[in-house]
Design a protein around this motif. Structure first.
Motif, PDB file in Angstrom:
ATOM      1  N   HIS A  68       0.978  -1.299  -0.073  1.00 58.05           N
ATOM      2  CA  HIS A  68      -0.090   0.009  -0.030  1.00 58.05           C
ATOM      3  C   HIS A  68       0.786   1.137   0.079  1.00 58.05           C
ATOM      4  CE1 HIS A  68      -2.292   3.377   1.949  1.00 58.05           C
ATOM      5  NE2 HIS A  68      -3.422   2.933   1.316  1.00 58.05           N
ATOM      6  N   ASN A  69       1.711   1.395   0.908  1.00 56.34           N
ATOM      7  CA  ASN A  69       2.782   2.662   0.969  1.00 56.34           C
ATOM      8  C   ASN A  69       3.547   2.653  -0.335  1.00 56.34           C
ATOM      9  OD1 ASN A  69       1.931   3.201   3.556  1.00 56.34           O
ATOM     10  ND2 ASN A  69       3.852   2.253   4.409  1.00 56.34           N
ATOM     11  N   ALA A  70       3.884   1.815  -0.898  1.00 56.90           N
ATOM     12  CA  ALA A  70       4.555   1.700  -2.244  1.00 56.90           C
ATOM     13  C   ALA A  70       3.523   2.238  -3.531  1.00 56.90           C
ATOM     14  CB  ALA A  70       5.071   0.492  -2.721  1.00 56.90           C
ATOM     15  N   ALA A  71       2.386   2.142  -3.395  1.00 62.08           N
ATOM     16  CA  ALA A  71       1.449   2.636  -4.280  1.00 62.08           C
ATOM     17  C   ALA A  71       0.767   4.221  -3.932  1.00 62.08           C
ATOM     18  CB  ALA A  71       0.169   1.690  -4.434  1.00 62.08           C
ATOM     19  N   GLU A  72       1.177   4.488  -2.871  1.00 62.94           N
ATOM     20  CA  GLU A  72       0.425   5.823  -2.409  1.00 62.94           C
ATOM     21  C   GLU A  72       1.908   6.858  -2.421  1.00 62.94           C
ATOM     22  OE1 GLU A  72      -2.406   6.853  -1.983  1.00 62.94           O
ATOM     23  OE2 GLU A  72      -3.434   4.971  -2.498  1.00 62.94           O
ATOM     24  N   GLU A  73       1.710   7.896  -2.523  1.00 66.84           N
ATOM     25  CA  GLU A  73       2.798   8.868  -2.419  1.00 66.84           C
ATOM     26  C   GLU A  73       3.034   9.170  -1.044  1.00 66.84           C
ATOM     27  OE1 GLU A  73       1.680  12.338  -4.636  1.00 66.84           O
ATOM     28  OE2 GLU A  73       1.869  11.533  -6.519  1.00 66.84           O
ATOM     29  N   GLN A  74       2.105   9.214  -0.156  1.00 66.26           N
ATOM     30  CA  GLN A  74       2.427   9.546   1.299  1.00 66.26           C
ATOM     31  C   GLN A  74       1.870   8.470   2.090  1.00 66.26           C
ATOM     32  OE1 GLN A  74       0.996  13.362   1.961  1.00 66.26           O
ATOM     33  NE2 GLN A  74       2.746  14.400   1.567  1.00 66.26           N
ATOM     34  N   GLY A  75       2.239   7.233   2.149  1.00 72.22           N
ATOM     35  CA  GLY A  75       1.686   5.985   2.617  1.00 72.22           C
ATOM     36  C   GLY A  75       1.781   6.181   4.042  1.00 72.22           C
ATOM     37  N   ASN A  76       0.564   5.989   4.950  1.00 74.05           N
ATOM     38  CA  ASN A  76       0.757   6.008   6.214  1.00 74.05           C
ATOM     39  C   ASN A  76       0.420   4.713   6.934  1.00 74.05           C
ATOM     40  OD1 ASN A  76      -2.019   6.039   5.682  1.00 74.05           O
ATOM     41  ND2 ASN A  76      -2.496   8.001   6.917  1.00 74.05           N
ATOM     42  N   ALA A  77       0.460   3.519   6.360  1.00 72.64           N
ATOM     43  CA  ALA A  77       0.150   2.296   6.673  1.00 72.64           C
ATOM     44  C   ALA A  77       1.108   1.803   7.347  1.00 72.64           C
ATOM     45  CB  ALA A  77      -0.371   1.616   5.557  1.00 72.64           C
ATOM     46  N   PHE A  78       0.960   0.871   8.217  1.00 75.16           N
ATOM     47  CA  PHE A  78       2.080   0.296   9.278  1.00 75.16           C
ATOM     48  C   PHE A  78       1.273  -0.973  10.020  1.00 75.16           C
ATOM     49  CE2 PHE A  78      -0.235   3.136  11.967  1.00 75.16           C
ATOM     50  CZ  PHE A  78      -0.481   2.672  13.344  1.00 75.16           C
ATOM     51  N   VAL A  79       2.319  -1.645  10.616  1.00 72.95           N
ATOM     52  CA  VAL A  79       1.794  -2.881  11.423  1.00 72.95           C
ATOM     53  C   VAL A  79       2.414  -2.690  12.923  1.00 72.95           C
ATOM     54  CG1 VAL A  79       2.659  -5.358  11.579  1.00 72.95           C
ATOM     55  CG2 VAL A  79       2.470  -4.270   9.379  1.00 72.95           C
ATOM     56  N   TRP A  80       1.523  -3.004  13.776  1.00 75.11           N
ATOM     57  CA  TRP A  80       1.577  -2.866  15.134  1.00 75.11           C
ATOM     58  C   TRP A  80       1.627  -4.145  15.822  1.00 75.11           C
ATOM     59  CZ3 TRP A  80      -1.597   0.579  18.721  1.00 75.11           C
ATOM     60  CH2 TRP A  80      -0.902   0.722  19.998  1.00 75.11           C
TER      61      TRP A  80
END
Length: 372
Positions: A68-80
């Motif tokens: 997801h982050n690679a496809a978005e310019e400002q990806g804010n996805a993360f794993v917790w």
């Protein structure tokens, strides 16, 4: 997602998924002897655009986030990923998945670290001391009032790994609060780091207020009319205040520098500065409470010495009173043939009267001077 479901899902991922770059070495890791977290795993999830996404395993969650982050310019996805008192192989497995630094991994396993913030490449490693007030129905001299623990936080561009030691200050409340407000999760891993730091510092405030109340109660007991000579409770509070000071004060410097680090986004720095302000208030309150405990302990010792001196005065007064009849009786008990008043009819009453009058005068004098 609980650890009991982790192992079968990971195996399923290995057979069905294409080997993406972040998870490609996973089979090699399994063959190399490292194992995924099991009993220590509290929960894990992927968060994309502020929403929780269930995944088939930790590597799969990391894959979803990075895609997801690679496809978005400002990806804010993360794993917790949240762990509680993990063993070394479990942390080592996560270290390979998230590329964590070996020194930080060693600290996370051994625990008992000072509060600090360190940077390893493009990730941060933060150690927070946790404190909790332990309530007791009956407080004794050996009661533990302050319970301590630790939270280690690994923060990277697309992951947060929390390792908690101790039973106090669980992070489930923080996770639930963030999940209820997607805009908070939208801040990314640094938003989670801020929420954890803010939660820990708020706990500091609550514990500091409760300890202040305990000190005020002890202070009232020391200066009460009823003499309280047992200073063990005061010493216990003093010892617990020192323990809390050791947990809180060293965090002030790392937290102050955290807001200035380049890895913290500009829009998040003011939030961290707010945590620093709260922490400064806690440190001031702990310092003042520590000084108050010193004063109370010194006052209790002085009062104890004063009470001991008062007891010695009372004992000395009664000894002086009893010395008069003892002396007179000793003189007339020497059995000499020629002594005054031996042959007199009024000799015995006169001697007894002298004893009573002398003792009465001594008692009155000591009483007037406050010795009795």
């Amino acid at each position: 997602m609980r650890s009991s479901l982790l192992f079968p899902r990971i195996k399923h991922v290995r057979t069905l998924r294409a080997p993406h770059a972040p998870a490609a070495p996973f089979g090699d890791r399994m063959n190399g002897g490292c194992v995924p977290p099991s009993d220590s795993l509290v929960e894990y999830a992927a968060y994309i655009d502020g929403k929780k996404i269930d995944a088939l395993g930790i590597p799969d969650a990391l894959d979803l986030v990075r895609t997801h982050n690679a496809a978005e310019e400002q990806g804010n996805a993360f794993v917790w990923v949240g762990l509680h008192e993990p063993d070394a192989p479990e942390v080592e497995w996560l270290a390979e998945v998230f590329a964590l630094h070996p020194l930080a991994v060693e600290d996370a396993v051994k625990a008992h670290q000072r509060p600090k913030v360190e940077r390893y490449g493009d990730s941060l490693f933060m150690v927070l001391k946790t404190v909790a007030y332990i309530d007791h129905d009956v407080l004794t001299a050996t009661s533990e009032i302050i319970g301590t623990g630790e939270i280690m936080v690994f923060v990277g561009p697309d992951f947060v790994v929390t390792v908690r030691h101790g039973e106090y200050c669980p992070l489930s409340e923080v996770r639930e609060r963030l999940e209820d407000k997607p805009e908070l999760l939208g801040r990314g891993p640094t938003g989670v780091l801020h929420a954890i730091a803010d939660h820990v510092v708020d706990r500091y405030l609550g514990v500091a207020d409760l300890m202040q109340t305990e000190l005020e109660d002890v202070e009232a007991m020391v200066f009460a009319d009823v003499s309280a000579r047992d200073i063990s409770r005061i010493y216990n509070l003093k010892r617990e205040m020192i323990e809390m000071k050791r947990s809180v004060t060293p965090l002030q410097s790392p937290m102050s520098t955290l807001a200035q680090r380049r890895m913290i986004p500009a829009e998040m720095r003011e939030y961290f500065r707010d945590v620093v302000d709260h922490l400064a208030r806690v440190c001031e309150q702990v310092e003042s409470s520590n000084e108050l405990s010193n004063s109370i302990l010194q006052a209790a010792l002085a009062r104890s010495n004063a009470l001991a001196n008062e007891d010695m005065r009372k004992i000395s007064s009664w000894v002086a009173i009893m010395a008069v009849p003892t002396m007179i009786a000793g003189i007339y008990g020497m059995n000499f043939d020629h002594m005054p008043e031996l042959d007199s009819v009024f000799g015995y009453p006169v001697v007894i009267g002298v004893m009573v009058i002398a003792c009465s005068l001594l008692y009155r004098g000591f009483r007037r001077n406050g010795w009795m």
